[in-house]
Motif scaffolding. Structure first.
Motif, PDB file in Angstrom:
ATOM      1  N   THR A 113      10.348  -2.727   6.675  1.00  0.00           N
ATOM      2  CA  THR A 113      10.056  -2.711   5.353  1.00  0.00           C
ATOM      3  C   THR A 113      10.457  -1.513   4.652  1.00  0.00           C
ATOM      4  O   THR A 113      11.317  -0.463   5.250  1.00  0.00           O
ATOM      5  CB  THR A 113       8.307  -2.679   5.515  1.00  0.00           C
ATOM      6  N   GLU A 115       9.121   0.815   1.144  1.00  0.00           N
ATOM      7  CA  GLU A 115       8.023   1.265   0.029  1.00  0.00           C
ATOM      8  C   GLU A 115       8.469   1.367  -1.377  1.00  0.00           C
ATOM      9  O   GLU A 115       9.768   1.818  -1.404  1.00  0.00           O
ATOM     10  CB  GLU A 115       7.387   2.439   0.460  1.00  0.00           C
ATOM     11  N   LYS A 178      -2.952   1.812  -9.204  1.00  0.00           N
ATOM     12  CA  LYS A 178      -2.169   1.950  -7.876  1.00  0.00           C
ATOM     13  C   LYS A 178      -0.611   1.765  -8.205  1.00  0.00           C
ATOM     14  O   LYS A 178      -0.312   1.007  -8.872  1.00  0.00           O
ATOM     15  CB  LYS A 178      -2.736   0.746  -6.951  1.00  0.00           C
ATOM     16  N   CYS A 181       3.733  -0.241  -3.194  1.00  0.00           N
ATOM     17  CA  CYS A 181       3.393  -1.251  -2.658  1.00  0.00           C
ATOM     18  C   CYS A 181       4.553  -1.294  -1.407  1.00  0.00           C
ATOM     19  O   CYS A 181       5.505  -0.681  -1.207  1.00  0.00           O
ATOM     20  CB  CYS A 181       3.899  -2.574  -3.015  1.00  0.00           C
ATOM     21  N   ASP A 184       7.928  -6.412   2.992  1.00  0.00           N
ATOM     22  CA  ASP A 184       8.515  -6.969   4.487  1.00  0.00           C
ATOM     23  C   ASP A 184       9.890  -7.521   4.035  1.00  0.00           C
ATOM     24  O   ASP A 184       9.981  -8.554   3.089  1.00  0.00           O
ATOM     25  CB  ASP A 184       7.676  -8.041   4.909  1.00  0.00           C
ATOM     26  N   LYS A 191       3.879  -7.068   1.233  1.00  0.00           N
ATOM     27  CA  LYS A 191       3.056  -7.074   2.358  1.00  0.00           C
ATOM     28  C   LYS A 191       1.841  -6.256   2.108  1.00  0.00           C
ATOM     29  O   LYS A 191       0.700  -7.124   2.378  1.00  0.00           O
ATOM     30  CB  LYS A 191       3.637  -6.361   3.532  1.00  0.00           C
ATOM     31  N   GLU A 192       1.713  -5.537   1.173  1.00  0.00           N
ATOM     32  CA  GLU A 192       0.356  -4.780   0.957  1.00  0.00           C
ATOM     33  C   GLU A 192       0.662  -3.805  -0.107  1.00  0.00           C
ATOM     34  O   GLU A 192       1.812  -3.274  -0.524  1.00  0.00           O
ATOM     35  CB  GLU A 192      -0.132  -3.954   2.247  1.00  0.00           C
ATOM     36  N   THR A 193      -0.443  -3.420  -0.947  1.00  0.00           N
ATOM     37  CA  THR A 193      -0.591  -2.392  -2.093  1.00  0.00           C
ATOM     38  C   THR A 193      -1.149  -1.465  -1.396  1.00  0.00           C
ATOM     39  O   THR A 193      -2.128  -1.333  -0.808  1.00  0.00           O
ATOM     40  CB  THR A 193      -1.173  -2.977  -3.132  1.00  0.00           C
ATOM     41  N   LYS A 194      -0.519  -0.173  -1.663  1.00  0.00           N
ATOM     42  CA  LYS A 194      -1.052   1.005  -1.095  1.00  0.00           C
ATOM     43  C   LYS A 194      -2.169   1.588  -1.943  1.00  0.00           C
ATOM     44  O   LYS A 194      -2.147   1.316  -3.176  1.00  0.00           O
ATOM     45  CB  LYS A 194      -0.131   2.093  -0.907  1.00  0.00           C
ATOM     46  N   GLN A 214      -2.457  -5.515  -7.602  1.00  0.00           N
ATOM     47  CA  GLN A 214      -3.766  -5.119  -7.431  1.00  0.00           C
ATOM     48  C   GLN A 214      -4.894  -5.669  -8.543  1.00  0.00           C
ATOM     49  O   GLN A 214      -4.728  -6.575  -9.196  1.00  0.00           O
ATOM     50  CB  GLN A 214      -3.704  -3.788  -7.854  1.00  0.00           C
ATOM     51  N   THR A 247      -7.132 -10.402 -10.124  1.00  0.00           N
ATOM     52  CA  THR A 247      -6.138  -9.656  -9.808  1.00  0.00           C
ATOM     53  C   THR A 247      -4.679  -9.888 -10.558  1.00  0.00           C
ATOM     54  O   THR A 247      -4.644 -10.772 -11.429  1.00  0.00           O
ATOM     55  CB  THR A 247      -5.615 -10.184  -8.462  1.00  0.00           C
TER      56      THR A 247
END
Length: 288
Positions: A113, A115, A178, A181, A184, A191-194, A214, A247
């Motif tokens: 991954t 960021e 935010k 993220c 992948d 894959k995800e938001t931090k 987000q 979202t």
């Protein structure tokens, strides 16, 4: 839609998620032909009037090759490098792989991954090409279609006459949201938001913010001009406009036009849709 044809040569690729600069092009049946195309409104160095564009010689991308093996990461420069099947050094039992890519180039972690942070990135409009299945050894071109991964929030300001054009230039818009993220690489998807929040600041009568996907309730806008300051959540604002959005989705944009009055701010109009407006709403909402 414009397309640019690129031939790439993978150098000797080491262990999983390895990366190295590729070598000069070679001719032969072993060559992998990569076709890239860029969706309209994508901000790359070469743009047409309608916002569509194409990559140009010298642009540097990251290409990821995956399958039933560890992800291979190679960096290449458009127009000067090429890629071969033998250069990938795939195991003999690998008959199918996937190709994905991103622009600008990224450093890949050991977990496959990377960021992306829109607050600190020099180029904030991350482009991702989702994984495409490819038969190993095929002479057919590998098609990589790049799309926006971020959400674009545009805020424009007008005045009812109380504020001058010069005063509008001093307006400060702060967007708390935010900022990063995790992507992948193998799938070419977020894959995800931090959870970390940053304050994006813009000055003048027009502001543009590139935001990671987000909740709209996590996005807070603050507008300051002279002695007037107003703050509100994007979620509440969209609900008041009659276009609720839970979202912010990648590849889409929201455009708001705010009218500044003596002691209030009015939402004059707004649009929600893909980068190339598909839906528009009009109306007035008094803030504060």
């Amino acid at each position: 839609m414009n397309k640019v044809y690129v031939l790439l040569m993978a150098g000797v690729l080491a262990a999983s998620c390895s990366k190295k600069e590729v070598e000069m092009p070679q001719e032969g049946k072993d060559l992998i032909e990569i076709v890239t195309n860029v969706a309209p409104q994508t901000r790359v160095p070469n743009l047409e009037q309608d916002g569509s564009g194409n990559f140009v010689q010298g642009d540097v991308l990251s290409v990821f090759v995956s399958g039933n093996m560890n992800t291979i990461h190679t960096t290449y420069t458009l127009g000067t490098t090429s890629m071969t099947w033998s250069g990938l050094k795939l195991a003999g039992d690998v008959s199918e792989v996937t190709f994905s890519a991103c622009y600008p180039q990224q450093e890949l972690g050991s977990d496959g991954t990377f960021e992306f942070n829109t607050y600190s990135a020099e180029y904030k409009d991350l482009l991702l090409s989702e994984a495409q299945k490819v038969t190993v050894g095929t002479p057919k071109p590998v098609n990589l279609s790049f799309n926006h991964a971020m959400h674009l929030l545009n805020v424009n300001f007008t005045s009812d006459g109380y504020y001058s054009a010069e005063e509008l230039k001093t307006l400060v818009t702060t967007c708390k949201a935010k900022a990063s993220c995790v992507v992948d690489a193998a799938s070419g998807r977020i894959k995800e938001t931090k959870p970390g929040v940053e304050s994006f600041i813009a000055e003048g009568a027009a502001a543009a913010f590139y935001l990671v996907p987000q909740s709209t309730s996590d996005v807070i806008l603050s507008v300051k001009i002279n002695q007037l300051t107003k703050e509100y959540s994007l979620k509440t604002l969209l609900e008041d406009l009659g276009t609720p959005q839970e979202t912010l989705q990648g590849g889409k944009k929201i455009t708001l036009t705010l009218k500044l009055c003596k002691d209030k701010i009015i939402v004059e109009s707004g649009s929600i849709g893909a980068w190339g407006d598909q839906a528009t709403v009009d109306g007035e909402v008094v803030i504060g």
